[in-house]
Design a protein around this motif. Structure first.
Motif, PDB file in Angstrom:
ATOM      1  N   PHE A 127     -10.192   4.580  16.096  1.00 18.40           N
ATOM      2  CA  PHE A 127     -10.198   3.142  15.855  1.00 18.40           C
ATOM      3  C   PHE A 127      -9.625   2.461  17.081  1.00 18.40           C
ATOM      4  CE2 PHE A 127      -9.857   5.097  11.652  1.00 18.40           C
ATOM      5  CZ  PHE A 127     -10.789   4.387  10.904  1.00 18.40           C
ATOM      6  N   SER A 128     -10.366   1.522  17.641  1.00 15.79           N
ATOM      7  CA  SER A 128      -9.908   0.769  18.824  1.00 15.79           C
ATOM      8  C   SER A 128      -9.420   1.691  19.938  1.00 15.79           C
ATOM      9  CB  SER A 128      -8.797  -0.221  18.437  1.00 15.79           C
ATOM     10  OG  SER A 128      -9.242  -1.116  17.438  1.00 15.79           O
ATOM     11  N   GLY A 129     -10.136   2.783  20.127  1.00 13.88           N
ATOM     12  CA  GLY A 129      -9.824   3.687  21.211  1.00 13.88           C
ATOM     13  C   GLY A 129      -8.687   4.659  20.950  1.00 13.88           C
ATOM     14  N   LYS A 130      -8.195   4.725  19.718  1.00  9.90           N
ATOM     15  CA  LYS A 130      -7.079   5.609  19.399  1.00  9.90           C
ATOM     16  C   LYS A 130      -7.423   6.470  18.187  1.00  9.90           C
ATOM     17  CE  LYS A 130      -2.058   5.512  18.613  1.00  9.90           C
ATOM     18  NZ  LYS A 130      -0.847   4.651  18.544  1.00  9.90           N
ATOM     19  N   ASP A 131      -6.985   7.734  18.217  1.00 15.52           N
ATOM     20  CA  ASP A 131      -7.273   8.650  17.123  1.00 15.52           C
ATOM     21  C   ASP A 131      -6.278   8.490  15.967  1.00 15.52           C
ATOM     22  OD1 ASP A 131      -9.458   9.784  18.354  1.00 15.52           O
ATOM     23  OD2 ASP A 131      -8.330  11.447  19.233  1.00 15.52           O
ATOM     24  N   TYR A 132      -6.832   8.557  14.769  1.00 16.66           N
ATOM     25  CA  TYR A 132      -6.030   8.489  13.546  1.00 16.66           C
ATOM     26  C   TYR A 132      -6.503   9.591  12.610  1.00 16.66           C
ATOM     27  CZ  TYR A 132      -4.744   3.760  15.057  1.00 16.66           C
ATOM     28  OH  TYR A 132      -4.275   2.675  15.757  1.00 16.66           O
ATOM     29  N   MET A 133      -5.590  10.113  11.792  1.00 17.48           N
ATOM     30  CA  MET A 133      -6.013  11.143  10.848  1.00 17.48           C
ATOM     31  C   MET A 133      -5.858  10.666   9.408  1.00 17.48           C
ATOM     32  SD  MET A 133      -3.043  14.055  11.061  1.00 17.48           S
ATOM     33  CE  MET A 133      -1.565  13.983  10.058  1.00 17.48           C
ATOM     34  N   LEU A 134      -6.690  11.236   8.552  1.00 17.96           N
ATOM     35  CA  LEU A 134      -6.731  10.816   7.154  1.00 17.96           C
ATOM     36  C   LEU A 134      -5.617  11.488   6.365  1.00 17.96           C
ATOM     37  CD1 LEU A 134      -8.500   9.174   5.105  1.00 17.96           C
ATOM     38  CD2 LEU A 134      -9.574  11.354   4.530  1.00 17.96           C
ATOM     39  N   GLU A 135      -4.879  10.700   5.611  1.00  8.63           N
ATOM     40  CA  GLU A 135      -3.850  11.195   4.701  1.00  8.63           C
ATOM     41  C   GLU A 135      -4.159  10.693   3.298  1.00  8.63           C
ATOM     42  OE1 GLU A 135      -1.480  13.255   4.960  1.00  8.63           O
ATOM     43  OE2 GLU A 135      -0.810  13.361   7.050  1.00  8.63           O
ATOM     44  N   GLU A 136      -4.077  11.578   2.325  1.00  9.11           N
ATOM     45  CA  GLU A 136      -4.341  11.199   0.939  1.00  9.11           C
ATOM     46  C   GLU A 136      -3.068  10.725   0.251  1.00  9.11           C
ATOM     47  OE1 GLU A 136      -6.409  14.196  -1.216  1.00  9.11           O
ATOM     48  OE2 GLU A 136      -8.021  14.370   0.275  1.00  9.11           O
ATOM     49  N   ALA A 137      -3.225   9.822  -0.694  1.00 10.18           N
ATOM     50  CA  ALA A 137      -2.094   9.264  -1.433  1.00 10.18           C
ATOM     51  C   ALA A 137      -1.460  10.307  -2.341  1.00 10.18           C
ATOM     52  CB  ALA A 137      -2.555   8.069  -2.260  1.00 10.18           C
ATOM     53  N   LEU A 138      -0.240  10.046  -2.747  1.00  9.32           N
ATOM     54  CA  LEU A 138       0.478  10.916  -3.679  1.00  9.32           C
ATOM     55  C   LEU A 138       0.773  10.165  -4.977  1.00  9.32           C
ATOM     56  CD1 LEU A 138       3.098  12.533  -1.271  1.00  9.32           C
ATOM     57  CD2 LEU A 138       1.197  13.724  -2.380  1.00  9.32           C
ATOM     58  N   LYS A 139       0.598  10.862  -6.084  1.00  6.00           N
ATOM     59  CA  LYS A 139       0.980  10.342  -7.388  1.00  6.00           C
ATOM     60  C   LYS A 139       1.682  11.456  -8.154  1.00  6.00           C
ATOM     61  CE  LYS A 139      -3.215   8.887  -8.436  1.00  6.00           C
ATOM     62  NZ  LYS A 139      -4.334   8.207  -9.177  1.00  6.00           N
ATOM     63  N   ALA A 140       2.330  11.106  -9.255  1.00  4.19           N
ATOM     64  CA  ALA A 140       3.086  12.107 -10.010  1.00  4.19           C
ATOM     65  C   ALA A 140       2.927  11.905 -11.507  1.00  4.19           C
ATOM     66  CB  ALA A 140       4.568  12.028  -9.641  1.00  4.19           C
ATOM     67  N   ASP A 141       3.149  12.979 -12.244  1.00  3.05           N
ATOM     68  CA  ASP A 141       3.156  12.875 -13.705  1.00  3.05           C
ATOM     69  C   ASP A 141       4.362  12.052 -14.169  1.00  3.05           C
ATOM     70  OD1 ASP A 141       0.914  14.675 -13.957  1.00  3.05           O
ATOM     71  OD2 ASP A 141       2.308  16.330 -13.561  1.00  3.05           O
ATOM     72  N   PHE A 142       5.498  12.277 -13.484  1.00  2.15           N
ATOM     73  CA  PHE A 142       6.735  11.577 -13.843  1.00  2.15           C
ATOM     74  C   PHE A 142       7.459  11.137 -12.570  1.00  2.15           C
ATOM     75  CE2 PHE A 142       5.860  14.546 -17.244  1.00  2.15           C
ATOM     76  CZ  PHE A 142       6.017  13.775 -18.383  1.00  2.15           C
ATOM     77  N   SER A 143       8.014   9.938 -12.604  1.00  5.60           N
ATOM     78  CA  SER A 143       8.881   9.457 -11.536  1.00  5.60           C
ATOM     79  C   SER A 143      10.274   9.229 -12.117  1.00  5.60           C
ATOM     80  CB  SER A 143       8.350   8.148 -10.942  1.00  5.60           C
ATOM     81  OG  SER A 143       7.233   8.387 -10.108  1.00  5.60           O
ATOM     82  N   ALA A 173       0.869   4.132  -1.314  1.00  2.32           N
ATOM     83  CA  ALA A 173      -0.572   4.041  -1.559  1.00  2.32           C
ATOM     84  C   ALA A 173      -0.909   4.544  -2.958  1.00  2.32           C
ATOM     85  CB  ALA A 173      -1.334   4.838  -0.501  1.00  2.32           C
ATOM     86  N   GLY A 174      -0.253   5.621  -3.386  1.00  2.16           N
ATOM     87  CA  GLY A 174      -0.497   6.134  -4.732  1.00  2.16           C
ATOM     88  C   GLY A 174      -0.174   5.107  -5.799  1.00  2.16           C
ATOM     89  N   GLY A 175       0.925   4.396  -5.607  1.00  5.05           N
ATOM     90  CA  GLY A 175       1.301   3.363  -6.568  1.00  5.05           C
ATOM     91  C   GLY A 175       0.408   2.145  -6.527  1.00  5.05           C
ATOM     92  N   ALA A 176      -0.210   1.899  -5.363  1.00  9.62           N
ATOM     93  CA  ALA A 176      -1.075   0.728  -5.189  1.00  9.62           C
ATOM     94  C   ALA A 176      -2.533   1.010  -5.531  1.00  9.62           C
ATOM     95  CB  ALA A 176      -0.981   0.222  -3.746  1.00  9.62           C
ATOM     96  N   GLY A 177      -2.842   2.256  -5.881  1.00 14.68           N
ATOM     97  CA  GLY A 177      -4.224   2.602  -6.214  1.00 14.68           C
ATOM     98  C   GLY A 177      -5.118   2.803  -5.007  1.00 14.68           C
ATOM     99  N   ILE A 178      -4.502   3.066  -3.848  1.00 16.36           N
ATOM    100  CA  ILE A 178      -5.255   3.325  -2.622  1.00 16.36           C
ATOM    101  C   ILE A 178      -5.338   4.838  -2.443  1.00 16.36           C
ATOM    102  CG2 ILE A 178      -5.278   3.032  -0.109  1.00 16.36           C
ATOM    103  CD1 ILE A 178      -3.605   0.462  -0.593  1.00 16.36           C
ATOM    104  N   PRO A 179      -6.538   5.428  -2.454  1.00 24.61           N
ATOM    105  CA  PRO A 179      -6.638   6.890  -2.470  1.00 24.61           C
ATOM    106  C   PRO A 179      -6.271   7.574  -1.162  1.00 24.61           C
ATOM    107  CG  PRO A 179      -8.816   5.919  -2.350  1.00 24.61           C
ATOM    108  CD  PRO A 179      -7.859   4.781  -2.563  1.00 24.61           C
ATOM    109  N   ALA A 180      -6.454   6.882  -0.027  1.00 28.94           N
ATOM    110  CA  ALA A 180      -6.179   7.502   1.267  1.00 28.94           C
ATOM    111  C   ALA A 180      -6.087   6.430   2.341  1.00 28.94           C
ATOM    112  CB  ALA A 180      -7.267   8.514   1.619  1.00 28.94           C
ATOM    113  N   PHE A 181      -5.568   6.826   3.512  1.00 28.34           N
ATOM    114  CA  PHE A 181      -5.444   5.897   4.636  1.00 28.34           C
ATOM    115  C   PHE A 181      -5.415   6.703   5.934  1.00 28.34           C
ATOM    116  CE2 PHE A 181      -1.269   7.167   3.203  1.00 28.34           C
ATOM    117  CZ  PHE A 181      -0.588   7.466   4.373  1.00 28.34           C
ATOM    118  N   PHE A 182      -5.596   6.023   7.050  1.00 28.81           N
ATOM    119  CA  PHE A 182      -5.544   6.664   8.361  1.00 28.81           C
ATOM    120  C   PHE A 182      -4.239   6.315   9.061  1.00 28.81           C
ATOM    121  CE2 PHE A 182     -10.086   6.947   7.641  1.00 28.81           C
ATOM    122  CZ  PHE A 182     -10.416   8.178   8.204  1.00 28.81           C
ATOM    123  N   THR A 183      -3.640   7.315   9.727  1.00 27.53           N
ATOM    124  CA  THR A 183      -2.389   7.103  10.445  1.00 27.53           C
ATOM    125  C   THR A 183      -2.426   7.859  11.771  1.00 27.53           C
ATOM    126  OG1 THR A 183       0.010   7.470  10.392  1.00 27.53           O
ATOM    127  CG2 THR A 183      -1.338   9.038   9.184  1.00 27.53           C
TER     128      THR A 183
END
Length: 228
Positions: free
Chosen positions: A136-152, A109-119
């Motif tokens: 969502f659709s009767g099931k619980d999901y929690m928010l996770e934020e994307a990761l990025k780095a200064d250097f890969s 997600a960090g590489g794709a420019g997506i700041p967060a997602f639910f899992t």
């Protein structure tokens, strides 16, 4: 054309104290061995490292750990590293353990420019403490934020001079997503070929994600040798 280094020490010279780095590999497979050796020699410290695991005691990220260069480790697996265990229990090392699939998606997600997602992974466990949970659709999901780095730092089998990368079998593992999630990505490769040599449909990481290259051989150590 990308920057092509001839010295591994020069390649990591721009990584300063306090940087956040991502490192490709799974166990000892597909790790940028030579870049990590150079980083150990540099003595750069207070690093936040994002990687699946922390290598073994005497190789890979384990070398930086032993040298007290890592301040915080974000990963999914402790593995066979006794020094890792010792530093965690003594409070010397801050650790953020994340389910492996979640870690992979946070990096992607960090590489794709997506700041967060639910899992759904981690819902109802201590991992969910302090995080937003939605249904969502009767099931619980929690928010996770994307990761990025200064250097890969990544490892490829073949690179061309435009930065396109090809990985060898399971050595692909975390490398493609980590290559995309770094502000500056440095790739070490077993061979660097002329642009156009790699067929377009063979490219695993497009050169747009890669800023610098260096060629180097690897020892390719085995993490746990089992014989009959």
């Amino acid at each position: 054309m990308k920057t092509i280094y001839t010295s591994f020490d020069e390649a990591v010279n721009q990584i300063k104290d306090g940087s956040t780095i991502m490192v490709g590999g799974f166990g000892l497979v597909g790790i940028p061995e030579n870049l990590l050796l150079a980083l150990e020699r540099s003595g750069t410290k207070d690093l936040t490292v994002i990687s699946n695991n922390c290598g073994v005691d005497d190789w890979g990220l384990g070398l930086l750990l032993k040298n007290k260069q890592i301040k915080k480790m974000i990963g999914s697996y402790v593995g066979e590293n006794k020094e890792f265990e010792r530093q965690v229990l003594s409070g010397e090392l801050e650790v953020e353990l994340t389910p492996q699939g979640t870690l992979a998606e946070k990096i992607r997600a960090g590489g794709a420019g997506i700041p967060a997602f639910f899992t759904p992974a981690g819902v109802g466990t201590p991992l969910a403490e302090g995080k937003e949970v939605r249904e969502f659709s009767g099931k619980d999901y929690m928010l996770e934020e994307a990761l990025k780095a200064d250097f890969s730092l990544v490892r490829a089998a073949v690179a061309d001079k435009a930065g396109n990368l090809v990985y060898n079998k399971t050595a692909r593992n975390f490398n493609p997503m980590i290559a995309a999630a770094g502000a500056v990505t440095i790739a070490e490769a077993e061979s660097i070929v002329e642009t156009g040599t790699i067929q377009p449909d063979q490219v695993h990481t497009p050169g747009i994600y890669v800023q610098a290259l260096i060629q180097g051989d690897q020892e390719k150590r085995i993490e746990r040798l089992t014989t009959s």
